[in-house]
Design an enzyme around this catalytic site. Structure first.
Site, PDB file in Angstrom:
ATOM      1  N   TRP A 218       0.802  -1.218   0.000  1.00  0.00           N
ATOM      2  CA  TRP A 218       0.000   0.000   0.000  1.00  0.00           C
ATOM      3  C   TRP A 218       0.839   1.275   0.000  1.00  0.00           C
ATOM      4  O   TRP A 218       0.312   2.363  -0.216  1.00  0.00           O
ATOM      5  CB  TRP A 218      -0.923   0.023   1.235  1.00  0.00           C
ATOM      6  CG  TRP A 218      -0.174  -0.261   2.513  1.00  0.00           C
ATOM      7  CD1 TRP A 218      -0.073  -1.466   3.147  1.00  0.00           C
ATOM      8  CD2 TRP A 218       0.620   0.652   3.284  1.00  0.00           C
ATOM      9  NE1 TRP A 218       0.737  -1.362   4.259  1.00  0.00           N
ATOM     10  CE2 TRP A 218       1.167  -0.069   4.371  1.00  0.00           C
ATOM     11  CE3 TRP A 218       0.910   2.021   3.180  1.00  0.00           C
ATOM     12  CZ2 TRP A 218       1.996   0.518   5.337  1.00  0.00           C
ATOM     13  CZ3 TRP A 218       1.739   2.605   4.126  1.00  0.00           C
ATOM     14  CH2 TRP A 218       2.263   1.863   5.185  1.00  0.00           C
ATOM     15  N   ASN A 219       2.146   1.184   0.277  1.00  0.00           N
ATOM     16  CA  ASN A 219       2.888   2.432   0.529  1.00  0.00           C
ATOM     17  C   ASN A 219       3.169   3.240  -0.742  1.00  0.00           C
ATOM     18  O   ASN A 219       3.270   4.454  -0.690  1.00  0.00           O
ATOM     19  CB  ASN A 219       4.180   2.171   1.327  1.00  0.00           C
ATOM     20  CG  ASN A 219       5.135   1.231   0.644  1.00  0.00           C
ATOM     21  OD1 ASN A 219       4.771   0.539  -0.298  1.00  0.00           O
ATOM     22  ND2 ASN A 219       6.364   1.192   1.116  1.00  0.00           N
TER      23      ASN A 219
ATOM     24  N   LYS B 164      -2.799  -8.667  -7.536  1.00  0.00           N
ATOM     25  CA  LYS B 164      -3.637  -8.398  -6.348  1.00  0.00           C
ATOM     26  C   LYS B 164      -3.039  -7.171  -5.661  1.00  0.00           C
ATOM     27  O   LYS B 164      -2.004  -7.259  -5.010  1.00  0.00           O
ATOM     28  CB  LYS B 164      -3.571  -9.627  -5.416  1.00  0.00           C
ATOM     29  CG  LYS B 164      -4.790  -9.899  -4.581  1.00  0.00           C
ATOM     30  CD  LYS B 164      -5.073  -8.910  -3.481  1.00  0.00           C
ATOM     31  CE  LYS B 164      -4.006  -8.824  -2.437  1.00  0.00           C
ATOM     32  NZ  LYS B 164      -4.176  -7.680  -1.519  1.00  0.00           N
TER      33      LYS B 164
ATOM     34  N   SER C 139       6.215  -7.881   3.500  1.00  0.00           N
ATOM     35  CA  SER C 139       6.963  -8.276   4.702  1.00  0.00           C
ATOM     36  C   SER C 139       7.784  -9.545   4.469  1.00  0.00           C
ATOM     37  O   SER C 139       7.457 -10.379   3.614  1.00  0.00           O
ATOM     38  CB  SER C 139       5.996  -8.506   5.861  1.00  0.00           C
ATOM     39  OG  SER C 139       5.328  -9.732   5.675  1.00  0.00           O
TER      40      SER C 139
ATOM     41  N   GLU D 288      10.833  -8.422  -2.697  1.00  0.00           N
ATOM     42  CA  GLU D 288      11.369  -7.165  -2.159  1.00  0.00           C
ATOM     43  C   GLU D 288      10.750  -7.015  -0.771  1.00  0.00           C
ATOM     44  O   GLU D 288       9.590  -6.662  -0.635  1.00  0.00           O
ATOM     45  CB  GLU D 288      11.003  -6.020  -3.109  1.00  0.00           C
ATOM     46  CG  GLU D 288      11.910  -4.834  -2.964  1.00  0.00           C
ATOM     47  CD  GLU D 288      11.268  -3.741  -2.158  1.00  0.00           C
ATOM     48  OE1 GLU D 288      11.498  -3.744  -0.919  1.00  0.00           O
ATOM     49  OE2 GLU D 288      10.548  -2.918  -2.735  1.00  0.00           O
TER      50      GLU D 288
ATOM     51  N   CYS E 195      10.262   1.105   2.503  1.00  0.00           N
ATOM     52  CA  CYS E 195      11.184   0.008   2.874  1.00  0.00           C
ATOM     53  C   CYS E 195      12.631   0.461   2.974  1.00  0.00           C
ATOM     54  O   CYS E 195      13.409  -0.139   3.709  1.00  0.00           O
ATOM     55  CB  CYS E 195      11.126  -1.112   1.850  1.00  0.00           C
ATOM     56  SG  CYS E 195       9.539  -1.872   1.779  1.00  0.00           S
TER      57      CYS E 195
ATOM     58  N   GLU F 119      11.652  -2.684  11.332  1.00  0.00           N
ATOM     59  CA  GLU F 119      11.215  -1.431  10.711  1.00  0.00           C
ATOM     60  C   GLU F 119      10.090  -0.802  11.513  1.00  0.00           C
ATOM     61  O   GLU F 119       9.083  -1.467  11.783  1.00  0.00           O
ATOM     62  CB  GLU F 119      10.627  -1.733   9.330  1.00  0.00           C
ATOM     63  CG  GLU F 119      11.587  -1.946   8.232  1.00  0.00           C
ATOM     64  CD  GLU F 119      10.831  -2.218   6.923  1.00  0.00           C
ATOM     65  OE1 GLU F 119      11.139  -1.579   5.932  1.00  0.00           O
ATOM     66  OE2 GLU F 119       9.945  -3.085   6.898  1.00  0.00           O
TER      67      GLU F 119
HETATM   68  C1  SIN Z   1       9.428   0.504  -1.053  1.00  0.00           C
HETATM   69  O1  SIN Z   1       9.205   1.095  -0.009  1.00  0.00           O
HETATM   70  O2  SIN Z   1       9.305  -0.713  -1.148  1.00  0.00           O
HETATM   71  C2  SIN Z   1       9.816   1.213  -2.331  1.00  0.00           C
HETATM   72  C3  SIN Z   1      10.527   2.447  -2.129  1.00  0.00           C
HETATM   73  C4  SIN Z   1      11.072   3.054  -3.378  1.00  0.00           C
HETATM   74  O3  SIN Z   1      10.728   2.695  -4.500  1.00  0.00           O
HETATM   75  O4  SIN Z   1      11.884   3.947  -3.219  1.00  0.00           O
END
Ligand code: SIN
Length: 499
Positions: free
Chosen positions: A164-165, A188, A245, A266, A300, A401
Protein backbone atom coordinates in the site's frame (compact mmCIF):
# COMPACT_ATOMS: atom_id res chain seq x y z
CA UNK A 1 -24.77 22.90 -2.35
CA UNK A 2 -22.27 20.09 -1.84
CA UNK A 3 -18.63 21.12 -1.76
CA UNK A 4 -16.46 18.74 -3.83
CA UNK A 5 -13.79 16.90 -1.87
CA UNK A 6 -10.43 18.67 -2.35
CA UNK A 7 -9.05 15.45 -3.81
CA UNK A 8 -11.97 14.84 -6.22
CA UNK A 9 -10.94 13.70 -9.71
CA UNK A 10 -11.44 15.51 -13.01
CA UNK A 11 -12.13 12.16 -14.65
CA UNK A 12 -14.53 10.52 -12.22
CA UNK A 13 -14.50 7.27 -14.24
CA UNK A 14 -10.91 6.68 -13.10
CA UNK A 15 -12.41 5.57 -9.81
CA UNK A 16 -13.00 1.98 -10.92
CA UNK A 17 -14.48 -0.40 -8.36
CA UNK A 18 -14.50 -3.80 -10.06
CA UNK A 19 -12.06 -6.59 -10.81
CA UNK A 20 -10.49 -6.62 -14.27
CA UNK A 21 -10.67 -10.18 -15.60
CA UNK A 22 -10.20 -11.13 -19.25
CA UNK A 23 -10.70 -7.54 -20.39
CA UNK A 24 -14.02 -7.16 -18.52
CA UNK A 25 -14.69 -5.05 -15.47
CA UNK A 26 -16.74 -7.31 -13.25
CA UNK A 27 -18.07 -7.66 -9.72
CA UNK A 28 -16.54 -11.12 -9.64
CA UNK A 29 -17.73 -14.62 -9.03
CA UNK A 30 -18.05 -14.04 -5.31
CA UNK A 31 -20.21 -10.94 -5.63
CA UNK A 32 -22.51 -12.18 -2.86
CA UNK A 33 -19.79 -11.28 -0.32
CA UNK A 34 -19.75 -7.96 1.51
CA UNK A 35 -17.54 -5.54 -0.45
CA UNK A 36 -14.18 -4.25 0.73
CA UNK A 37 -14.45 -0.64 1.89
CA UNK A 38 -11.63 1.74 0.92
CA UNK A 39 -11.15 4.60 3.39
CA UNK A 40 -9.30 7.89 3.30
CA UNK A 41 -6.75 7.56 6.13
CA UNK A 42 -6.87 11.34 6.64
CA UNK A 43 -10.37 11.27 8.10
CA UNK A 44 -11.51 7.63 7.76
CA UNK A 45 -14.27 8.64 5.32
CA UNK A 46 -15.42 6.01 2.82
CA UNK A 47 -14.02 6.62 -0.68
CA UNK A 48 -15.38 3.57 -2.49
CA UNK A 49 -16.02 -0.16 -2.15
CA UNK A 50 -14.41 -2.84 -4.29
CA UNK A 51 -15.12 -6.58 -4.49
CA UNK A 52 -13.70 -8.80 -1.78
CA UNK A 53 -12.51 -11.42 -4.25
CA UNK A 54 -11.69 -15.03 -3.62
CA UNK A 55 -10.51 -18.29 -5.15
CA UNK A 56 -13.03 -18.32 -8.02
CA UNK A 57 -11.97 -14.83 -9.13
CA UNK A 58 -8.30 -15.77 -8.85
CA UNK A 59 -8.90 -18.85 -11.03
CA UNK A 60 -10.85 -16.82 -13.63
CA UNK A 61 -8.04 -14.24 -13.76
CA UNK A 62 -5.46 -16.99 -14.20
CA UNK A 63 -7.45 -18.68 -17.01
CA UNK A 64 -7.67 -15.31 -18.79
CA UNK A 65 -3.96 -14.63 -18.38
CA UNK A 66 -3.03 -18.08 -19.61
CA UNK A 67 -5.33 -17.79 -22.65
CA UNK A 68 -3.90 -14.38 -23.55
CA UNK A 69 -0.28 -15.43 -23.22
CA UNK A 70 0.49 -17.03 -26.63
CA UNK A 71 -0.66 -14.01 -28.62
CA UNK A 72 1.00 -11.48 -26.30
CA UNK A 73 4.25 -13.43 -26.32
CA UNK A 74 4.16 -13.65 -30.13
CA UNK A 75 3.61 -9.91 -30.58
CA UNK A 76 6.81 -8.26 -31.83
CA UNK A 77 8.66 -6.52 -29.01
CA UNK A 78 8.28 -3.20 -30.83
CA UNK A 79 4.48 -3.53 -30.71
CA UNK A 80 4.49 -4.38 -27.00
CA UNK A 81 6.78 -1.39 -26.48
CA UNK A 82 4.39 0.90 -28.38
CA UNK A 83 1.51 -0.14 -26.10
CA UNK A 84 3.65 0.45 -23.01
CA UNK A 85 4.70 3.86 -24.32
CA UNK A 86 1.04 4.79 -24.81
CA UNK A 87 0.37 3.61 -21.25
CA UNK A 88 3.20 5.80 -20.00
CA UNK A 89 1.80 8.79 -21.91
CA UNK A 90 -1.67 8.26 -20.44
CA UNK A 91 -0.28 7.95 -16.90
CA UNK A 92 1.65 11.20 -17.35
CA UNK A 93 -1.39 12.90 -18.90
CA UNK A 94 -3.46 11.89 -15.86
CA UNK A 95 -0.78 12.77 -13.32
CA UNK A 96 -3.06 15.12 -11.48
CA UNK A 97 -5.99 12.71 -11.10
CA UNK A 98 -3.76 9.74 -10.26
CA UNK A 99 -1.83 11.83 -7.74
CA UNK A 100 -5.10 12.81 -6.07
CA UNK A 101 -6.22 9.21 -5.99
CA UNK A 102 -2.95 8.07 -4.41
CA UNK A 103 -3.12 10.82 -1.81
CA UNK A 104 -6.76 10.11 -1.12
CA UNK A 105 -6.44 6.38 -0.46
CA UNK A 106 -2.87 6.27 0.86
CA UNK A 107 -2.63 9.61 2.67
CA UNK A 108 0.65 11.02 1.35
CA UNK A 109 0.77 14.79 0.66
CA UNK A 110 -0.49 15.74 -2.77
CA UNK A 111 2.92 16.83 -4.08
CA UNK A 112 4.25 13.38 -3.17
CA UNK A 113 1.21 11.70 -4.74
CA UNK A 114 1.85 13.53 -8.02
CA UNK A 115 5.55 12.75 -7.74
CA UNK A 116 4.77 9.07 -7.31
CA UNK A 117 2.77 9.08 -10.56
CA UNK A 118 5.81 10.25 -12.52
CA UNK A 119 7.99 7.79 -10.64
CA UNK A 120 5.58 4.98 -11.65
CA UNK A 121 5.48 6.21 -15.26
CA UNK A 122 9.28 6.24 -15.42
CA UNK A 123 9.29 2.43 -14.99
CA UNK A 124 6.70 2.00 -17.72
CA UNK A 125 8.69 4.15 -20.12
CA UNK A 126 11.98 2.45 -19.17
CA UNK A 127 10.63 -1.06 -19.75
CA UNK A 128 8.93 0.02 -22.99
CA UNK A 129 12.44 0.86 -24.18
CA UNK A 130 13.99 -2.28 -22.68
CA UNK A 131 11.43 -4.50 -24.45
CA UNK A 132 13.18 -3.90 -27.76
CA UNK A 133 16.64 -4.58 -26.31
CA UNK A 134 16.11 -8.07 -24.93
CA UNK A 135 18.88 -9.40 -27.12
CA UNK A 136 20.14 -12.97 -27.12
CA UNK A 137 23.63 -14.32 -27.84
CA UNK A 138 25.41 -16.11 -30.66
CA UNK A 139 27.89 -18.42 -28.94
CA UNK A 140 31.22 -19.35 -30.60
CA UNK A 141 30.65 -22.82 -31.98
CA UNK A 142 32.60 -25.82 -30.68
CA UNK A 143 32.16 -27.66 -34.02
CA UNK A 144 32.00 -26.42 -37.66
CA UNK A 145 28.65 -28.10 -38.37
CA UNK A 146 26.87 -26.50 -35.39
CA UNK A 147 25.55 -23.05 -34.46
CA UNK A 148 24.72 -22.18 -30.84
CA UNK A 149 22.27 -19.49 -29.79
CA UNK A 150 20.81 -18.29 -26.50
CA UNK A 151 17.52 -16.39 -26.67
CA UNK A 152 15.36 -14.79 -24.01
CA UNK A 153 11.77 -15.92 -23.60
CA UNK A 154 8.99 -14.70 -21.31
CA UNK A 155 8.45 -17.02 -18.35
CA UNK A 156 4.65 -17.10 -18.73
CA UNK A 157 1.93 -15.92 -16.36
CA UNK A 158 3.23 -13.74 -13.53
CA UNK A 159 1.44 -13.14 -10.23
CA UNK A 160 2.05 -9.65 -8.84
CA UNK A 161 1.29 -8.80 -5.21
CA UNK A 162 1.84 -5.20 -4.18
CA UNK A 163 1.92 -3.13 -0.98
CA UNK A 164 0.00 0.00 0.00
CA UNK A 165 2.89 2.43 0.53
CA UNK A 166 3.42 3.23 -3.18
CA UNK A 167 0.09 2.27 -4.77
CA UNK A 168 1.21 3.29 -8.29
CA UNK A 169 4.97 2.81 -8.35
CA UNK A 170 5.10 -0.72 -6.96
CA UNK A 171 2.54 -2.12 -9.37
CA UNK A 172 4.05 -0.26 -12.34
CA UNK A 173 7.56 -1.52 -11.70
CA UNK A 174 6.33 -5.11 -11.68
CA UNK A 175 3.71 -5.02 -14.44
CA UNK A 176 5.79 -2.97 -16.90
CA UNK A 177 8.74 -5.42 -17.10
CA UNK A 178 6.35 -8.38 -17.14
CA UNK A 179 4.45 -7.00 -20.13
CA UNK A 180 7.65 -5.84 -21.83
CA UNK A 181 9.09 -9.35 -21.56
CA UNK A 182 5.95 -10.88 -23.09
CA UNK A 183 4.42 -12.26 -19.89
CA UNK A 184 0.79 -11.87 -18.89
CA UNK A 185 -0.21 -10.81 -15.39
CA UNK A 186 -2.59 -11.60 -12.57
CA UNK A 187 -2.31 -8.96 -9.84
CA UNK A 188 -3.64 -8.40 -6.35
CA UNK A 189 -3.16 -4.80 -5.20
CA UNK A 190 -2.95 -3.96 -1.49
CA UNK A 191 -6.28 -4.06 0.35
CA UNK A 192 -5.83 -0.49 1.70
CA UNK A 193 -5.08 1.06 -1.70
CA UNK A 194 -6.68 -0.84 -4.62
CA UNK A 195 -8.11 2.20 -6.42
CA UNK A 196 -4.86 3.50 -7.90
CA UNK A 197 -4.04 0.07 -9.32
CA UNK A 198 -7.51 -0.21 -10.86
CA UNK A 199 -7.18 3.28 -12.39
CA UNK A 200 -3.78 2.34 -13.84
CA UNK A 201 -5.32 -0.82 -15.30
CA UNK A 202 -8.06 1.26 -16.89
CA UNK A 203 -5.41 3.43 -18.56
CA UNK A 204 -3.54 0.29 -19.64
CA UNK A 205 -6.70 -0.88 -21.40
CA UNK A 206 -7.02 2.53 -23.07
CA UNK A 207 -3.40 2.22 -24.17
CA UNK A 208 -4.25 -1.01 -25.98
CA UNK A 209 -3.20 -3.77 -23.55
CA UNK A 210 -5.28 -6.67 -24.95
CA UNK A 211 -7.96 -8.48 -22.97
CA UNK A 212 -6.54 -11.01 -20.53
CA UNK A 213 -2.96 -9.69 -20.62
CA UNK A 214 -3.48 -7.74 -17.40
CA UNK A 215 -5.94 -8.99 -14.78
CA UNK A 216 -6.57 -7.48 -11.35
CA UNK A 217 -8.40 -9.05 -8.44
CA UNK A 218 -9.09 -7.06 -5.27
CA UNK A 219 -9.44 -8.70 -1.87
CA UNK A 220 -9.40 -7.89 1.82
CA UNK A 221 -6.51 -8.83 4.12
CA UNK A 222 -8.55 -11.84 5.30
CA UNK A 223 -9.37 -13.07 1.76
CA UNK A 224 -5.95 -12.42 0.24
CA UNK A 225 -4.63 -15.90 1.10
CA UNK A 226 -7.59 -17.42 -0.75
CA UNK A 227 -6.61 -15.52 -3.92
CA UNK A 228 -2.88 -15.99 -3.61
CA UNK A 229 -3.12 -19.70 -2.74
CA UNK A 230 -4.74 -20.38 -6.12
CA UNK A 231 -1.83 -18.73 -7.91
CA UNK A 232 0.76 -20.35 -5.66
CA UNK A 233 -0.54 -23.85 -6.25
CA UNK A 234 -1.04 -23.59 -10.01
CA UNK A 235 1.90 -24.59 -12.17
CA UNK A 236 0.78 -22.23 -14.94
CA UNK A 237 1.88 -19.30 -12.79
CA UNK A 238 5.60 -19.26 -13.54
CA UNK A 239 6.67 -16.34 -11.41
CA UNK A 240 5.62 -14.37 -8.36
CA UNK A 241 6.74 -10.81 -7.78
CA UNK A 242 6.00 -9.57 -4.27
CA UNK A 243 6.82 -6.48 -2.24
CA UNK A 244 5.96 -6.68 1.44
CA UNK A 245 6.96 -8.28 4.70
CA UNK A 246 9.67 -10.89 5.18
CA UNK A 247 7.32 -13.46 6.83
CA UNK A 248 4.97 -13.28 3.84
CA UNK A 249 7.94 -13.51 1.46
CA UNK A 250 9.12 -16.67 3.23
CA UNK A 251 5.63 -18.13 2.97
CA UNK A 252 5.51 -17.43 -0.78
CA UNK A 253 8.96 -19.00 -1.25
CA UNK A 254 7.94 -22.13 0.68
CA UNK A 255 4.59 -22.55 -1.03
CA UNK A 256 5.86 -21.94 -4.55
CA UNK A 257 8.59 -24.54 -4.16
CA UNK A 258 6.25 -27.34 -5.29
CA UNK A 259 5.83 -25.72 -8.71
CA UNK A 260 9.35 -24.20 -8.78
CA UNK A 261 8.25 -20.69 -9.67
CA UNK A 262 10.69 -17.87 -10.17
CA UNK A 263 10.45 -15.32 -7.38
CA UNK A 264 11.24 -11.66 -6.93
CA UNK A 265 10.91 -10.76 -3.27
CA UNK A 266 11.37 -7.17 -2.16
CA UNK A 267 10.98 -7.56 1.59
CA UNK A 268 11.53 -5.65 4.79
CA UNK A 269 14.48 -3.39 5.48
CA UNK A 270 16.16 -1.92 8.54
CA UNK A 271 18.37 0.66 6.87
CA UNK A 272 21.27 2.20 8.80
CA UNK A 273 22.16 5.86 8.16
CA UNK A 274 25.71 6.65 9.27
CA UNK A 275 27.16 10.12 9.75
CA UNK A 276 30.95 10.15 10.08
CA UNK A 277 32.80 13.03 11.70
CA UNK A 278 34.22 13.99 8.29
CA UNK A 279 30.72 14.43 6.79
CA UNK A 280 29.15 17.64 5.57
CA UNK A 281 26.60 17.82 8.40
CA UNK A 282 24.13 20.08 6.59
CA UNK A 283 24.10 17.72 3.62
CA UNK A 284 23.68 14.75 5.97
CA UNK A 285 20.68 16.33 7.70
CA UNK A 286 19.19 17.17 4.31
CA UNK A 287 19.74 13.61 3.06
CA UNK A 288 18.19 12.15 6.19
CA UNK A 289 15.13 14.39 5.88
CA UNK A 290 14.60 13.25 2.28
CA UNK A 291 15.24 9.57 2.95
CA UNK A 292 13.40 9.30 6.25
CA UNK A 293 10.34 11.48 5.82
CA UNK A 294 9.37 10.56 2.27
CA UNK A 295 5.91 9.03 2.55
CA UNK A 296 5.89 9.77 6.28
CA UNK A 297 8.59 7.17 6.91
CA UNK A 298 6.50 4.38 5.37
CA UNK A 299 9.13 3.22 2.90
CA UNK A 300 11.18 0.01 2.87
CA UNK A 301 14.39 1.92 2.18
CA UNK A 302 13.78 4.52 4.92
CA UNK A 303 16.65 4.93 7.38
CA UNK A 304 15.50 3.08 10.48
CA UNK A 305 18.65 3.47 12.60
CA UNK A 306 20.83 6.59 12.60
CA UNK A 307 24.42 6.35 13.84
CA UNK A 308 26.39 9.58 14.40
CA UNK A 309 30.08 9.69 15.32
CA UNK A 310 30.59 11.15 18.80
CA UNK A 311 32.54 14.25 17.74
CA UNK A 312 29.61 15.55 15.65
CA UNK A 313 26.70 13.95 17.51
CA UNK A 314 25.35 17.03 19.30
CA UNK A 315 25.80 19.36 16.35
CA UNK A 316 24.03 16.90 14.06
CA UNK A 317 21.17 16.25 16.48
CA UNK A 318 20.57 19.99 17.04
CA UNK A 319 20.28 20.61 13.30
CA UNK A 320 18.10 17.54 12.82
CA UNK A 321 15.72 18.37 15.66
CA UNK A 322 15.22 21.90 14.30
CA UNK A 323 14.24 20.51 10.90
CA UNK A 324 12.03 17.69 12.20
CA UNK A 325 10.15 19.88 14.69
CA UNK A 326 9.21 22.22 11.82
CA UNK A 327 7.53 19.50 9.71
CA UNK A 328 3.82 20.09 9.12
CA UNK A 329 1.57 17.11 9.78
CA UNK A 330 -1.87 17.07 8.19
CA UNK A 331 -4.21 15.62 5.58
CA UNK A 332 -3.13 15.35 1.95
CA UNK A 333 -5.86 17.82 1.02
CA UNK A 334 -3.98 20.61 2.86
CA UNK A 335 -1.20 21.94 0.59
CA UNK A 336 0.88 22.79 3.68
CA UNK A 337 1.06 19.13 4.83
CA UNK A 338 4.47 17.48 4.63
CA UNK A 339 3.60 14.35 6.61
CA UNK A 340 0.22 12.72 6.11
CA UNK A 341 -1.60 10.21 8.26
CA UNK A 342 -0.21 6.73 8.74
CA UNK A 343 -2.01 4.14 6.66
CA UNK A 344 -4.13 2.70 9.48
CA UNK A 345 -4.54 2.11 13.19
CA UNK A 346 -2.27 -0.95 13.17
CA UNK A 347 0.56 1.15 11.73
CA UNK A 348 0.29 3.89 14.32
CA UNK A 349 -0.02 1.33 17.14
CA UNK A 350 3.33 -0.18 16.04
CA UNK A 351 4.99 3.25 16.04
CA UNK A 352 3.62 3.96 19.53
CA UNK A 353 4.90 0.60 20.73
CA UNK A 354 8.39 1.24 19.35
CA UNK A 355 8.66 4.69 20.91
CA UNK A 356 7.35 3.50 24.29
CA UNK A 357 9.78 0.58 24.26
CA UNK A 358 12.70 2.87 23.38
CA UNK A 359 11.84 5.37 26.10
CA UNK A 360 11.44 2.56 28.66
CA UNK A 361 14.95 1.38 27.72
CA UNK A 362 16.55 4.83 28.08
CA UNK A 363 15.97 6.74 24.83
CA UNK A 364 15.41 10.49 25.10
CA UNK A 365 12.62 12.15 23.11
CA UNK A 366 14.12 15.29 21.53
CA UNK A 367 10.98 16.19 19.55
CA UNK A 368 7.65 14.49 18.88
CA UNK A 369 7.07 11.18 20.58
CA UNK A 370 3.31 11.22 20.54
CA UNK A 371 0.23 10.41 18.52
CA UNK A 372 -1.58 13.47 17.15
CA UNK A 373 -5.37 13.72 17.27
CA UNK A 374 -7.25 16.02 14.96
CA UNK A 375 -10.59 17.43 16.07
CA UNK A 376 -11.99 16.96 12.56
CA UNK A 377 -10.83 13.31 12.38
CA UNK A 378 -10.44 11.92 15.92
CA UNK A 379 -9.86 8.31 14.83
CA UNK A 380 -7.28 9.02 12.09
CA UNK A 381 -3.74 7.74 12.62
CA UNK A 382 -1.40 10.75 12.74
CA UNK A 383 1.97 10.57 14.49
CA UNK A 384 4.31 13.47 15.30
CA UNK A 385 7.70 13.44 13.53
CA UNK A 386 10.03 12.24 16.26
CA UNK A 387 13.73 12.28 17.09
CA UNK A 388 15.00 9.95 19.81
CA UNK A 389 18.59 9.96 21.07
CA UNK A 390 20.52 7.38 23.11
CA UNK A 391 19.02 4.60 20.99
CA UNK A 392 20.39 1.12 21.78
CA UNK A 393 20.62 -2.09 19.73
CA UNK A 394 18.14 -3.96 21.97
CA UNK A 395 15.33 -1.49 21.33
CA UNK A 396 12.48 -2.67 19.08
CA UNK A 397 13.02 0.35 16.82
CA UNK A 398 16.58 -0.86 16.13
CA UNK A 399 15.57 -4.45 15.42
CA UNK A 400 12.59 -4.04 13.08
CA UNK A 401 11.22 -1.43 10.71
CA UNK A 402 9.14 1.19 12.51
CA UNK A 403 7.56 2.32 9.23
CA UNK A 404 6.75 5.77 10.54
CA UNK A 405 8.25 9.22 11.12
CA UNK A 406 10.60 8.22 13.96
CA UNK A 407 14.39 8.77 13.89
CA UNK A 408 16.30 6.87 16.61
CA UNK A 409 19.86 8.23 16.89
CA UNK A 410 22.82 6.39 18.47
CA UNK A 411 26.38 7.60 18.87
CA UNK A 412 29.47 5.61 17.83
CA UNK A 413 33.24 5.96 18.14
CA UNK A 414 34.93 3.94 15.37
CA UNK A 415 34.26 2.87 11.81
CA UNK A 416 34.66 -0.81 12.73
CA UNK A 417 32.12 -0.48 15.56
CA UNK A 418 29.50 1.23 13.39
CA UNK A 419 29.93 -1.25 10.53
CA UNK A 420 29.37 -4.13 12.95
CA UNK A 421 26.17 -2.48 14.17
CA UNK A 422 24.97 -1.49 10.70
CA UNK A 423 25.43 -5.04 9.40
CA UNK A 424 24.20 -6.68 12.59
CA UNK A 425 20.68 -7.25 11.32
CA UNK A 426 19.06 -10.06 9.35
CA UNK A 427 17.98 -7.44 6.78
CA UNK A 428 19.97 -5.97 3.92
CA UNK A 429 17.93 -3.68 1.70
CA UNK A 430 19.41 -0.17 1.86
CA UNK A 431 22.10 1.71 3.81
CA UNK A 432 23.25 5.32 3.75
CA UNK A 433 26.39 7.05 4.90
CA UNK A 434 27.88 10.53 4.82
CA UNK A 435 31.63 11.10 4.66
CA UNK A 436 33.97 13.30 2.63
CA UNK A 437 36.93 10.96 2.90
CA UNK A 438 37.39 9.13 -0.46
CA UNK A 439 39.18 6.14 1.07
CA UNK A 440 36.46 5.71 3.67
CA UNK A 441 33.78 6.04 1.00
CA UNK A 442 35.14 3.00 -0.85
CA UNK A 443 35.80 1.00 2.34
CA UNK A 444 32.38 1.56 3.84
CA UNK A 445 30.50 1.27 0.56
CA UNK A 446 32.05 -2.15 0.03
CA UNK A 447 31.64 -3.31 3.64
CA UNK A 448 27.92 -2.59 3.96
CA UNK A 449 25.93 -5.81 3.62
CA UNK A 450 22.92 -4.68 1.58
CA UNK A 451 21.57 -4.27 -1.94
CA UNK A 452 21.47 -0.45 -2.15
CA UNK A 453 23.90 2.11 -0.72
CA UNK A 454 23.37 5.87 -0.61
CA UNK A 455 26.70 7.72 -0.36
CA UNK A 456 26.20 11.38 0.52
CA UNK A 457 22.72 11.01 -0.98
CA UNK A 458 19.27 10.36 0.47
CA UNK A 459 17.17 9.88 -2.69
CA UNK A 460 18.18 6.58 -4.25
CA UNK A 461 15.43 5.02 -6.34
CA UNK A 462 15.45 5.49 -10.11
CA UNK A 463 14.02 3.43 -12.94
CA UNK A 464 17.47 2.85 -14.44
CA UNK A 465 18.96 1.57 -11.16
CA UNK A 466 18.66 -1.96 -9.71
CA UNK A 467 16.40 -1.98 -6.62
CA UNK A 468 16.45 -4.95 -4.25
CA UNK A 469 18.04 -6.50 -1.21
CA UNK A 470 20.08 -9.32 0.24
CA UNK A 471 19.59 -11.62 3.28
CA UNK A 472 16.09 -11.33 4.80
CA UNK A 473 15.32 -8.37 2.53
CA UNK A 474 14.80 -10.80 -0.35
CA UNK A 475 16.18 -11.31 -3.84
CA UNK A 476 15.61 -10.25 -7.42
CA UNK A 477 16.04 -6.74 -8.79
CA UNK A 478 13.46 -4.25 -10.00
CA UNK A 479 14.18 -1.46 -12.48
CA UNK A 480 17.39 -1.24 -14.55
CA UNK A 481 18.51 -3.68 -17.22
CA UNK A 482 18.32 -6.43 -14.59
CA UNK A 483 14.62 -5.79 -13.96
CA UNK A 484 13.65 -7.53 -17.18
CA UNK A 485 15.75 -10.65 -16.51
CA UNK A 486 13.48 -11.80 -13.72
CA UNK A 487 10.57 -12.14 -16.18
CA UNK A 488 12.52 -14.14 -18.76
CA UNK A 489 14.32 -17.40 -19.04
CA UNK A 490 17.18 -18.25 -21.36
CA UNK A 491 16.58 -20.83 -24.06
CA UNK A 492 19.60 -22.46 -25.72
CA UNK A 493 19.17 -23.43 -29.38
CA UNK A 494 21.72 -25.71 -31.01
CA UNK A 495 21.48 -26.24 -34.76
CA UNK A 496 23.49 -29.06 -36.33
CA UNK A 497 24.00 -30.48 -39.83
CA UNK A 498 25.46 -27.28 -41.20
CA UNK A 499 28.24 -28.63 -43.26
C1 SIN B 1 9.43 0.50 -1.05
O1 SIN B 1 9.21 1.09 -0.01
O2 SIN B 1 9.31 -0.71 -1.15
C2 SIN B 1 9.82 1.21 -2.33
C3 SIN B 1 10.53 2.45 -2.13
C4 SIN B 1 11.07 3.05 -3.38
O3 SIN B 1 10.73 2.69 -4.50
O4 SIN B 1 11.88 3.95 -3.22
Amino acid sequence: MTVPHPLALNRADLIETRHLIGGHWCAGLQADRAPLAVHDPADLSLIASVPDGGAADARAALEAAQAAWPAWKALPARDRAAILKRWNDLIVAHQDDLGRLISREQGKPLAEGRGEVLYAASYVEWFAEQATRANGEVIPTPAPHKRLLAVREPVGVVAVITPWNFPAAMIARKIAPALAAGCTVVAKPAEDTPLTALALAKLAQEAGVPAGVLNLVTASRERTPEVVDVWLADERVRKISFTGSTPVGRHLARESAATLKKLSLELGGNAPFIVFEDADLDAAVEGLMVAKFRNGGQTCVCPNRVYVQSAVHEAFVDKLVARVAALQVGPASDPASQIGPMINERAVAKIERHVQDAVAKGAVVRTGGLRLRRDDAPGAAYYAPTVLTEAQPDMECACEETFGPVVPVSRFETEAEVLAQANGTPYGLAAYFYSQNPARIWRVGEALDCGIVGINEGALAAEAAPFGGVKASGYGREGSVHGLDDYQHIKYLCQGGLG
